[in-house]
Write a protein that holds these residues in place. Structure first.
Motif, PDB file in Angstrom:
ATOM      1  N   LYS A  60       0.731  -1.057   0.045  1.00  0.00           N
ATOM      2  CA  LYS A  60      -0.012  -0.037  -0.089  1.00  0.00           C
ATOM      3  C   LYS A  60       0.908   1.233   0.017  1.00  0.00           C
ATOM      4  O   LYS A  60       0.469   2.031  -0.620  1.00  0.00           O
ATOM      5  CB  LYS A  60      -0.761   0.001   1.068  1.00  0.00           C
ATOM      6  CG  LYS A  60      -1.940  -0.948   0.907  1.00  0.00           C
ATOM      7  CD  LYS A  60      -2.960  -0.907   2.242  1.00  0.00           C
ATOM      8  CE  LYS A  60      -4.241  -1.667   2.209  1.00  0.00           C
ATOM      9  NZ  LYS A  60      -5.028  -1.535   3.297  1.00  0.00           N
ATOM     10  N   SER A  61       1.836   1.296   0.904  1.00  0.00           N
ATOM     11  CA  SER A  61       2.680   2.502   0.789  1.00  0.00           C
ATOM     12  C   SER A  61       3.450   2.673  -0.410  1.00  0.00           C
ATOM     13  O   SER A  61       3.668   3.948  -1.007  1.00  0.00           O
ATOM     14  CB  SER A  61       3.813   2.241   1.878  1.00  0.00           C
ATOM     15  OG  SER A  61       3.374   2.154   3.272  1.00  0.00           O
ATOM     16  N   ALA A  62       3.998   1.668  -1.048  1.00  0.00           N
ATOM     17  CA  ALA A  62       4.277   1.680  -2.655  1.00  0.00           C
ATOM     18  C   ALA A  62       3.438   2.259  -3.493  1.00  0.00           C
ATOM     19  O   ALA A  62       3.853   3.073  -4.297  1.00  0.00           O
ATOM     20  CB  ALA A  62       4.823   0.369  -3.067  1.00  0.00           C
ATOM     21  N   GLY A  63       2.137   1.938  -3.531  1.00  0.00           N
ATOM     22  CA  GLY A  63       1.143   2.526  -4.364  1.00  0.00           C
ATOM     23  C   GLY A  63       0.882   4.024  -3.868  1.00  0.00           C
ATOM     24  O   GLY A  63       0.502   4.694  -4.974  1.00  0.00           O
ATOM     25  N   TRP A  64       1.083   4.408  -2.736  1.00  0.00           N
ATOM     26  CA  TRP A  64       0.724   5.599  -2.490  1.00  0.00           C
ATOM     27  C   TRP A  64       1.745   6.598  -2.385  1.00  0.00           C
ATOM     28  O   TRP A  64       1.684   7.730  -2.767  1.00  0.00           O
ATOM     29  CB  TRP A  64       0.310   5.878  -0.964  1.00  0.00           C
ATOM     30  CG  TRP A  64      -1.069   5.224  -0.361  1.00  0.00           C
ATOM     31  CD1 TRP A  64      -1.994   4.945  -1.203  1.00  0.00           C
ATOM     32  CD2 TRP A  64      -1.352   4.585   0.642  1.00  0.00           C
ATOM     33  NE1 TRP A  64      -3.090   4.531  -0.604  1.00  0.00           N
ATOM     34  CE2 TRP A  64      -2.707   4.111   0.400  1.00  0.00           C
ATOM     35  CE3 TRP A  64      -0.639   4.392   1.972  1.00  0.00           C
ATOM     36  CZ2 TRP A  64      -3.591   3.422   1.578  1.00  0.00           C
ATOM     37  CZ3 TRP A  64      -1.481   3.773   2.938  1.00  0.00           C
ATOM     38  CH2 TRP A  64      -2.616   3.426   2.671  1.00  0.00           C
TER      39      TRP A  64
END
Length: 78
Positions: A60-64
């Motif tokens: 999720k962090s990589a997507g955000w």
């Protein structure tokens, strides 16, 4: 030796099923092999990324954040 092998196998497949929902995807021909290779590579990169977060949170962090994505992609340990 056999138990150790199956322990590693089961942990890898479980992690791929939970993190990447591999069992729910229907792929034909070479797509299943290609997606499996990409998923295993991504899982390896996420595991070696220096963060105490779970695999799901790292995804999720990589997507955000493009900065987090860049730092995950630049990991050279895998």
């Amino acid at each position: 030796s056999v138990r150790k092998h199956w322990s590693v196998e089961n942990n890898l497949h479980w992690q791929l099923d939970v993190s990447f929902n591999e069992d729910y995807g229907r792929k034909k021909n070479n797509a299943a092999v290609n997606f499996s290779l990409v998923s295993k590579t991504a899982l390896s990169m996420l595991k070696h990324y220096e963060s105490k977060s779970s695999i799901a949170r790292k995804r999720k962090s990589a997507g955000w954040s493009d900065d987090v994505l860049q730092s995950i992609l630049s990991v050279d340990k895998f």
